[in-house]
Each structure stands twice: as C-alpha cells, then as structure tokens.
Design an enzyme around this catalytic site. Structure first.
Site, short mmCIF file in Angstrom:
data_model
loop_
_atom_site.label_atom_id
_atom_site.label_comp_id
_atom_site.label_asym_id
_atom_site.label_seq_id
_atom_site.Cartn_x
_atom_site.Cartn_y
_atom_site.Cartn_z
N ILE A 11 0.85 -1.20 0.00
CA ILE A 11 0.00 0.00 0.00
C ILE A 11 0.88 1.25 0.00
O ILE A 11 0.57 2.25 -0.66
CB ILE A 11 -0.96 -0.01 1.22
CG1 ILE A 11 -1.76 -1.32 1.25
CG2 ILE A 11 -1.92 1.19 1.14
CD1 ILE A 11 -2.52 -1.57 2.55
N ASP A 30 11.96 2.44 5.55
CA ASP A 30 11.50 1.05 5.54
C ASP A 30 12.68 0.18 5.93
O ASP A 30 13.81 0.44 5.52
CB ASP A 30 10.97 0.68 4.14
CG ASP A 30 10.04 -0.51 4.15
OD1 ASP A 30 10.46 -1.59 4.64
OD2 ASP A 30 8.90 -0.38 3.68
N SER A 123 -7.15 -0.97 10.65
CA SER A 123 -7.75 -2.08 9.91
C SER A 123 -9.17 -2.34 10.39
O SER A 123 -9.49 -2.14 11.57
CB SER A 123 -6.89 -3.31 10.17
OG SER A 123 -7.53 -4.47 9.72
N ALA A 124 -9.98 -2.86 9.49
CA ALA A 124 -11.34 -3.28 9.85
C ALA A 124 -11.31 -4.38 10.91
O ALA A 124 -12.33 -4.64 11.55
CB ALA A 124 -12.06 -3.79 8.61
N TYR A 148 -2.25 -9.54 15.96
CA TYR A 148 -2.17 -8.49 14.95
C TYR A 148 -3.31 -7.48 15.14
O TYR A 148 -3.09 -6.26 15.17
CB TYR A 148 -2.24 -9.09 13.53
CG TYR A 148 -2.48 -8.02 12.47
CD1 TYR A 148 -1.47 -7.13 12.11
CD2 TYR A 148 -3.73 -7.88 11.86
CE1 TYR A 148 -1.69 -6.13 11.17
CE2 TYR A 148 -3.97 -6.89 10.92
CZ TYR A 148 -2.94 -6.02 10.58
OH TYR A 148 -3.18 -5.01 9.67
N LYS A 152 -3.35 -3.21 16.21
CA LYS A 152 -4.02 -2.08 15.55
C LYS A 152 -4.95 -1.39 16.56
O LYS A 152 -5.00 -0.16 16.63
CB LYS A 152 -4.81 -2.57 14.32
CG LYS A 152 -3.93 -3.07 13.20
CD LYS A 152 -3.07 -1.95 12.62
CE LYS A 152 -2.10 -2.43 11.56
NZ LYS A 152 -1.12 -1.43 11.15
P1 NAD Z 1 3.49 -4.54 3.54
O1 NAD Z 1 4.09 -5.60 4.39
O2 NAD Z 1 3.58 -4.69 2.07
O3 NAD Z 1 4.09 -3.11 3.96
C1 NAD Z 1 4.55 -2.83 5.24
C2 NAD Z 1 5.96 -2.29 5.11
O4 NAD Z 1 6.46 -1.94 6.40
C3 NAD Z 1 6.96 -3.30 4.49
O5 NAD Z 1 7.64 -2.66 3.45
C4 NAD Z 1 7.90 -3.64 5.65
O6 NAD Z 1 9.21 -3.91 5.20
C5 NAD Z 1 7.82 -2.37 6.49
N1 NAD Z 1 8.09 -2.51 7.94
C6 NAD Z 1 7.55 -3.38 8.82
N2 NAD Z 1 8.01 -3.14 10.06
C7 NAD Z 1 8.88 -2.09 9.96
C8 NAD Z 1 9.66 -1.37 10.88
N3 NAD Z 1 9.69 -1.69 12.17
N4 NAD Z 1 10.43 -0.36 10.42
C9 NAD Z 1 10.43 -0.02 9.11
N5 NAD Z 1 9.71 -0.67 8.19
C10 NAD Z 1 8.93 -1.68 8.61
O7 NAD Z 1 1.97 -4.38 3.99
P2 NAD Z 1 0.78 -3.51 3.36
O8 NAD Z 1 -0.25 -4.45 2.91
O9 NAD Z 1 1.32 -2.49 2.45
O10 NAD Z 1 0.23 -2.83 4.70
C11 NAD Z 1 0.61 -1.54 5.11
C12 NAD Z 1 -0.05 -1.22 6.42
O11 NAD Z 1 -1.46 -1.31 6.29
C13 NAD Z 1 0.32 -2.17 7.56
O12 NAD Z 1 0.44 -1.44 8.76
C14 NAD Z 1 -0.86 -3.12 7.62
O13 NAD Z 1 -1.01 -3.68 8.90
C15 NAD Z 1 -2.00 -2.18 7.26
N6 NAD Z 1 -3.16 -2.89 6.70
C16 NAD Z 1 -2.99 -3.73 5.65
C17 NAD Z 1 -4.09 -4.42 5.13
C18 NAD Z 1 -3.92 -5.41 4.00
O14 NAD Z 1 -4.77 -6.29 3.86
N7 NAD Z 1 -2.88 -5.31 3.17
C19 NAD Z 1 -5.35 -4.21 5.67
C20 NAD Z 1 -5.49 -3.31 6.75
C21 NAD Z 1 -4.38 -2.66 7.26
C1 WQD Z 2 -10.98 -13.04 2.46
C2 WQD Z 2 -12.02 -14.15 2.31
C3 WQD Z 2 -11.57 -16.08 3.67
C4 WQD Z 2 -7.87 -17.23 1.59
C5 WQD Z 2 -7.49 -10.18 6.43
C6 WQD Z 2 -7.12 -9.75 7.82
C7 WQD Z 2 -7.51 -8.32 8.04
C8 WQD Z 2 -6.98 -7.40 6.94
C9 WQD Z 2 -7.28 -7.93 5.58
C10 WQD Z 2 -4.94 -6.39 7.68
C11 WQD Z 2 -12.42 -14.80 3.63
C12 WQD Z 2 -11.48 -16.43 2.21
C13 WQD Z 2 -9.03 -16.59 1.99
C14 WQD Z 2 -7.98 -18.52 1.02
C15 WQD Z 2 -10.37 -18.40 1.24
N1 WQD Z 2 -5.56 -7.28 6.99
N2 WQD Z 2 -10.25 -17.16 1.81
N3 WQD Z 2 -9.23 -19.06 0.85
O1 WQD Z 2 -9.70 -12.46 6.40
O2 WQD Z 2 -11.11 -10.63 5.35
O3 WQD Z 2 -8.91 -10.08 6.29
O4 WQD Z 2 -6.88 -9.31 5.48
O5 WQD Z 2 -5.38 -5.60 8.45
O6 WQD Z 2 -7.00 -7.97 9.28
O7 WQD Z 2 -7.76 -10.58 8.75
O8 WQD Z 2 -9.01 -11.39 4.19
O9 WQD Z 2 -8.04 -12.20 2.10
O10 WQD Z 2 -7.61 -13.51 4.22
O11 WQD Z 2 -9.88 -13.53 3.23
O12 WQD Z 2 -11.46 -18.93 1.07
O13 WQD Z 2 -6.95 -19.16 0.67
O14 WQD Z 2 -11.44 -15.20 1.53
O15 WQD Z 2 -12.16 -17.10 4.40
O16 WQD Z 2 -13.78 -15.12 3.55
P1 WQD Z 2 -9.78 -11.23 5.62
P2 WQD Z 2 -8.53 -12.67 3.41
#
Ligand code: NAD
Ligand code: WQD
Length: 338
Positions: A11, A30, A123-124, A148, A152
């Site tokens: 992201i 990073d 996060s949700a 995790y 958050k």
């Molecule tokens: P990502 O792992 O691709 O990005 C996170 C980055 O942070 C990585 O580049 C990692 O190297 C860096 N990092 C981790 N710990 C660090 C530290 N202590 N110091 C410096 N760098 C560090 O993940 P993403 O999907 O891009 O997620 C970004 C943020 O959004 C995270 O905080 C994640 O928890 C949050 N988030 C992600 C999702 C999702 O589904 N991808 C959903 C909700 C929230």
């Molecule tokens: C989506 C749907 C699974 C994988 C997670 C974290 C949440 C947030 C986003 C960071 C669900 C189904 C999945 C597979 C499947 N991250 N599934 N087979 O669980 O909504 O959320 O990522 O903050 O905190 O919990 O996302 O992509 O894992 O799953 O059937 O191999 O797909 O059961 O219904 P989720 P997901």
C-alpha cells in the site's frame, strides 16, 4: 515533505506514487523486512520523479531522530508494520513489539521535532465480531481474535491518548477493509513472501500456475453462495484515500478522527474466483475446505463518513481490481524478484 514509513510495501508504494503525482515531496523509511527497494525504483520510473529512501527500523529512535533532523517533514503516513494474522498468533511478542514500538517512537520523535500531523494504517479487524453490517465508525471495537488485530486496536488507543495530551496534534486513523489490485501499469503490486494469506494474491498465483488450486474456507456461511463476503477495495482507491487524509489533516481542527476506507459493497469468495477467471481468461480451480478459525461470514464498510468528511469515494469495481491484479501477476510472476 511527507515521511512514509513502510513506503516500500504494497500500500505504501502505491501511496508514494500518488503523493509524488500530487506534488508532494516524499521520504520513505523502511527496514525492508517485507519489501524490496525495487518497488520504489518503479514508482520513480512511473512518475518520473525522485523520492528519498532511508533503510531504517521505525523502532530505532536514534535512526528516526536522524531522519527528522535531515528532512523537513511536515506530515507522516505510518504504514510500517507486520501484518500477517496467522504469524501474529505464532509470534505475538514480535508483533506487539514491532507494531506498538514503531507507533510510540514515531510519536516521540514527532514531538521532539514539532511535527503535528499523522495518518495511520488501521484495519477493519479492530471491529468486534458482534456488530451488524455495514460497519460504521461508531461500531464496537475490541475483542480482537489475534495479536495483529490487538496491535491495531492498541495503536489506535495510543494515538487517541497522544491527541488528548497534545491538543495541537492531528491524527487520522484509516481502517482499511480488503486492499487488492495493483497500479494499472503492472509495474508495482502486491508481492507476498511464501504462501499468500489473503484471498486475492492466492487466486492470482493459482491463475498464473504457481499453485494448483484455491481452498475455499467454508461454503456453509449464511451468505448468498455460502462463502465469506468481504469489502475489497482497489489499492489505487486506497492510495488516493491517503491523499484525502493528508489534505484533511492540513485543514482540520487538531484531534484524532477515524474513517473506514472501503467500497461499502461485499463480494463472496466465489464472486472473486469468477471475476478473476473473467479478467485473466484462466481457470481458477478450487476445492471447498473447512472454515478458517476466526473468520466472519460477512464484513463490509459503511462509507458515509469518509465520503462526507474526507470527500473520498471509491472509483474502481471488482472487474478492474481483478484486471489490475492479473496484469501485475502475469507481468511479474515472481514479484519483484523478477
Ligand atoms: P506490507 O508488508 O507490504 O508493507 C509494510 C511495510 O512496512 C513493508 O515494506 C515492511 O518492510 C515495512 N516494515 C515493517 N516493520 C517495519 C519497521 N519496524 N520499520 C520499518 N519498516 C517496517 O503491507 P501492506 O499491505 O502495504 O500494509 C501496510 C499497512 O497497512 C500495515 O500497517 C498493515 O497492517 C496495514 N493494513 C494492511 C491491510 C492489507 O490487507 N494489506 C489491511 C489493513 C491494514
Ligand atoms: C478473504 C475471504 C476467507 C484465503 C485479512 C485480515 C484483516 C486485513 C485484511 C490487515 C475470507 C477467504 C481466503 C484462502 C479463502 N488485513 N479465503 N481461501 O480475512 O477478510 O482479512 O486481510 O489488516 O485484518 O484478517 O481477508 O483475504 O484472508 O480472506 O477462502 O486461501 O477469503 O475465508 O472469507 P480477511 P482474506
């Protein structure tokens, strides 16, 4: 200049691109624990603009202090964090330590350098399981099912408390739903290490032939087709939400505000499989397996507050999310390892 922690990640890289396009100067910190600098090289290539990169750990207060001394930072977007739900159950101390200390260090260093604005990746997952849909920002939080989620939840409390203690501080908490897709160029995208935990990267890897089939985690939920329903949001929309949050933080009264960032629409696992097959022209074989512990039947966002207050509305639909995820996956079957 905006400091983007975790900016080399999924992201973060998409948001850096939008910031550069929006005329902001950017410095990324990073530790590359889950990313490659190649993502940032490609952001520079797409935008034709430069950004600064510092390889450092956000929990390292001395290193962060040096970053704030060297660069003229007016705001922070804090993405850095560990994010794998299952891993957080195995390594809770690592998750609490990394995700909470990085937030605490940032707040201390911001204070020392008089930086007053921060946007945080929440996060949700902070919402309790017993809410009704759609989730709005007033819904109950807590009772998280994994470390995790607690990191958050606890980070949100830390930022709220910091805003109470310092009435000149502005923090925008963004609760993301399910980010998917990639930049339409296919040059940057999601590059999970090992077996993907999340649905969309798993489906992409099945379509490209890296994995044999998808296991659908349960088809006996109380949903239209029995599979889990989630609110998938294109990472391009999500990245743009950060620009809305940054400009909101520049104009708003100080304090802590929270926003859901989703589309407000739910799609089932089988909807994703079908949409991905259409976008890729490939079959996505799947088998029905048992439910995954901790999963809910249906989760989707209430989006009114983000629309009204941030002026943010999503633009991409599921077809475009799958098209762009496939474009990235097919052009980079091994991610940034080329
Ligand atoms: P990502 O792992 O691709 O990005 C996170 C980055 O942070 C990585 O580049 C990692 O190297 C860096 N990092 C981790 N710990 C660090 C530290 N202590 N110091 C410096 N760098 C560090 O993940 P993403 O999907 O891009 O997620 C970004 C943020 O959004 C995270 O905080 C994640 O928890 C949050 N988030 C992600 C999702 C999702 O589904 N991808 C959903 C909700 C929230
Ligand atoms: C989506 C749907 C699974 C994988 C997670 C974290 C949440 C947030 C986003 C960071 C669900 C189904 C999945 C597979 C499947 N991250 N599934 N087979 O669980 O909504 O959320 O990522 O903050 O905190 O919990 O996302 O992509 O894992 O799953 O059937 O191999 O797909 O059961 O219904 P989720 P997901």
């Amino acid at each position: 200049m905006i400091l983007v922690t975790g900016g080399a990640g999924f992201i973060g890289s998409h948001t850096c691109l939008k910031l550069l396009e929006g005329g902001y100067e950017v410095v990324v910190v990073d530790n590359l624990s889950n990313s490659h600098t190649e993502s940032l090289e490609r952001v520079k290539k797409i935008t034709g603009k430069d950004l600064a990169f510092v390889k450092a750990d956000c929990c390292d207060e001395k290193a962060m202090d040096e970053v704030f001394s060297k660069y003229n930072i007016d705001g922070v977007i804090h993405f850095a964090g560990l994010k794998a739900v299952g891993e957080s159950v195995q390594k809770p101390l690592e998750y609490f330590s990394n995700n909470l200390n990085s937030s605490l260090v940032l707040l201390r260093v911001m204070k020392a350098h008089g930086v007053k604005r921060l946007v945080f990746s929440s996060s949700a997952t902070v919402y309790s399981a017993d809410n009704t849909m759609p989730l709005n920002e007033e819904c109950k939080t807590g009772n998280c099912t994994n470390p995790y989620g607690w990191t958050k939840y606890m980070s949100e409390q830390i930022f709220r408390a910091a805003c109470v203690a310092d009435p000149s501080l502005t923090v925008v908490l963004l609760r993301y739903f399910n980010p998917v897709g990639a930049h339409p160029s296919g040059l940057i995208g999601e590059d999970p290490k090992g077996i993907p935990n999340n649905l969309m990267p798993y489906v992409s890897q099945v379509a490209v032939g890296k994995r044999e089939y998808l296991t659908v985690f349960g088809d006996d939920y109380d949903t239209e087709d029995g599979t889990g329903v989630r609110d998938y949001i294109h990472v391009e929309d999500l990245a743009r939400a950060h620009l809305c949050a940054v400009s909101y933080s520049e104009k708003s009264e100080p304090g802590c505000e929270v926003f859901n960032i989703g589309t407000g629409k739910g799609s089932s696992v089988l909807d994703i499989v079908k949409a991905f097959e259409k976008a890729s022209g490939r079959k996505v074989p799947y088998k029905i397996g048992p439910r995954r512990a901790g999963d809910l039947a249906t989760v989707y966002a209430g989006t009114e507050k983000a629309e009204k207050v941030l002026g943010f509305k999503t633009e991409y639909n599921l077809e475009q999310m799958c098209r762009d995820a496939w474009n990235w996956q097919s052009k980079n079957p091994d991610g940034y390892n080329k």
